[in-house]
Design an enzyme around this catalytic site. Structure first.
Site, PDB file in Angstrom:
ATOM      1  N   LYS A  21       0.837  -1.209   0.000  1.00 62.91           N
ATOM      2  CA  LYS A  21       0.000   0.000   0.000  1.00 62.91           C
ATOM      3  C   LYS A  21       0.877   1.266   0.000  1.00 62.91           C
ATOM      4  O   LYS A  21       1.988   1.235  -0.519  1.00 62.91           O
ATOM      5  CB  LYS A  21      -0.956   0.003   1.191  1.00 62.91           C
ATOM      6  CG  LYS A  21      -1.737  -1.301   1.335  1.00 62.91           C
ATOM      7  CD  LYS A  21      -2.912  -1.155   2.250  1.00 62.91           C
ATOM      8  CE  LYS A  21      -3.506  -2.514   2.557  1.00 62.91           C
ATOM      9  NZ  LYS A  21      -4.834  -2.439   3.126  1.00 62.91           N
ATOM     10  N   HIS A  74      -8.638  -3.116  -6.162  1.00 64.29           N
ATOM     11  CA  HIS A  74      -8.514  -3.242  -4.701  1.00 64.29           C
ATOM     12  C   HIS A  74      -9.597  -2.391  -4.031  1.00 64.29           C
ATOM     13  O   HIS A  74      -9.973  -1.333  -4.543  1.00 64.29           O
ATOM     14  CB  HIS A  74      -7.123  -2.786  -4.262  1.00 64.29           C
ATOM     15  CG  HIS A  74      -6.858  -3.079  -2.813  1.00 64.29           C
ATOM     16  ND1 HIS A  74      -7.296  -2.261  -1.810  1.00 64.29           N
ATOM     17  CD2 HIS A  74      -6.248  -4.125  -2.221  1.00 64.29           C
ATOM     18  CE1 HIS A  74      -6.943  -2.782  -0.637  1.00 64.29           C
ATOM     19  NE2 HIS A  74      -6.304  -3.921  -0.864  1.00 64.29           N
ATOM     20  N   GLU A 112     -11.591 -10.292  -1.151  1.00 58.36           N
ATOM     21  CA  GLU A 112     -11.231  -9.515   0.027  1.00 58.36           C
ATOM     22  C   GLU A 112     -12.479  -8.853   0.599  1.00 58.36           C
ATOM     23  O   GLU A 112     -12.878  -7.763   0.142  1.00 58.36           O
ATOM     24  CB  GLU A 112     -10.222  -8.435  -0.353  1.00 58.36           C
ATOM     25  CG  GLU A 112      -8.945  -8.981  -0.955  1.00 58.36           C
ATOM     26  CD  GLU A 112      -7.804  -7.996  -0.786  1.00 58.36           C
ATOM     27  OE1 GLU A 112      -6.873  -8.327  -0.062  1.00 58.36           O
ATOM     28  OE2 GLU A 112      -7.871  -6.904  -1.342  1.00 58.36           O
ATOM     29  N   SER A 116      -6.784  -9.250   6.669  1.00 56.50           N
ATOM     30  CA  SER A 116      -6.156  -9.551   7.953  1.00 56.50           C
ATOM     31  C   SER A 116      -5.604 -10.973   8.033  1.00 56.50           C
ATOM     32  O   SER A 116      -5.672 -11.610   9.085  1.00 56.50           O
ATOM     33  CB  SER A 116      -7.125  -9.266   9.101  1.00 56.50           C
ATOM     34  OG  SER A 116      -7.523  -7.900   9.070  1.00 56.50           O
TER      35      SER A 116
HETATM   36  C1  PEP Z   1      -4.989  -5.786   1.491  1.00 58.22           C
HETATM   37  O1  PEP Z   1      -4.428  -4.702   1.529  1.00 58.22           O
HETATM   38  O2  PEP Z   1      -5.343  -6.265   0.398  1.00 58.22           O
HETATM   39  C2  PEP Z   1      -5.227  -6.495   2.743  1.00 58.22           C
HETATM   40  C3  PEP Z   1      -5.830  -7.659   2.718  1.00 58.22           C
HETATM   41  O3  PEP Z   1      -4.800  -5.874   3.881  1.00 58.22           O
HETATM   42  P1  PEP Z   1      -4.714  -6.551   5.355  1.00 58.22           P
HETATM   43  O4  PEP Z   1      -3.983  -7.862   5.185  1.00 58.22           O
HETATM   44  O5  PEP Z   1      -3.923  -5.570   6.165  1.00 58.22           O
HETATM   45  O6  PEP Z   1      -6.102  -6.755   5.830  1.00 58.22           O
END
Ligand code: PEP
Length: 257
Positions: free
Chosen positions: A13, A98, A170, A216
């Site tokens: 990110k 995303h 996600e 996460s």
């Molecule tokens: C992501 O940025 O795609 C993500 C899943 O972040 P995190 O693992 O911090 O939840």
């Protein structure tokens, strides 16, 4: 876990300045070896080149990806970066759709589809991220949202191009929150995503597509998530910023079911 080769991506990110990004790449180069798991990292745009350079110099089996792309070739598009410029920096893989681009920056499905098509046309591997928000989940719309984003995102993609597409499921409420979908809930969503791909393309293509889980994922929960039959890897945010944590998730993905 399936027979599909797991794919673990690290989405850095808008984090890490140059030296930290290079140091993390160097630490990963020492920890990641072999080809049991496909691995890619997605540094911030200004650091694609130095990160790609150190990984290349170390001969590390880690691809470098971009967190976003633009659809047009070189030209009058102030502020944007073309696919060929990304390729010039050693980028082989791009992240499209995303949730932070969808819900913070405001990208909608038609633009996401254009980005998928332009990236595939340019020869890039593509990770298309999809996922429902908490209110959509609570309204029982998880599958509706996921299959809708999938249908829009993949419109016009050919069977041959699908070999270079990975889907990242996600759930938005799990990204960066410390909340994770239960392995059972995640597996169910992944199974529906695979069924939708079979409907849009065919069963062989659906059986070959990797569907990553993101939200996460960390060393403590990775093994259980990755053991699910339709979870073929992970897209990792927070835990990808620590070499030991990211390497532990890669190791968990390497363990056969
Ligand atoms: C992501 O940025 O795609 C993500 C899943 O972040 P995190 O693992 O911090 O939840």
């Amino acid at each position: 876990m399936s027979t599909r080769r797991p794919f673990i991506g690290g989405n850095w990110k808008m984090n890490l300045h140059q030296q930290d990004a290079v140091d993390l790449a160097l630490a990963l180069a020492d920890k990641v070896s072999g080809d049991a798991v496909q691995v890619a990292v997605f540094p911030a745009l200004p650091y694609l080149l130095p990160v790609a350079a150190v990984l290349h110099e170390k001969g590390a089996p880690i691809a470098v990806g971009a967190q976003d792309v633009y659809t047009q070739p070189n030209g009058a598009y102030t502020g944007e970066v073309s696919l060929s410029m990304l390729q010039d920096c050693g980028v082989t893989c791009v992240l499209v759709g995303h949730s932070e681009r969808r819900h913070v920056i405001g990208e909608a499905d038609p633009l996401i589809n254009e980005k998928v098509l332009a990236s595939l046309e340019a020869g890039m591997d593509v990770i298309l991220a999809i996922g429902e928000k908490i209110e959509q989940r609570e309204a029982g719309k998880t599958d509706y949202i996921n299959t809708g984003q999938l249908g829009y995102g993949l419109a016009g993609v050919t069977d041959e191009q699908m070999k270079r597409v990975t889907i990242a499921y996600e759930p938005v409420w799990a990204i960066g929150t410390g909340k994770t979908a239960t392995p059972g809930d995640a597996q169910r969503a992944h199974m529906v995503i695979r069924q939708a791909i079979a409907f849009m393309f065919d069963q062989d293509i659906a059986d070959g597509v990797r569907v990553q889980y993101g939200g996460s994922m960390k060393p403590g929960n990775a093994a259980e998530l990755l053991a699910q039959p339709d979870i073929d890897g992970g897209l990792i945010g927070g835990a990808s910023l620590k070499a030991d944590d990211f390497a532990a998730i890669i190791d968990a993905a390497a363990v056969p079911a």
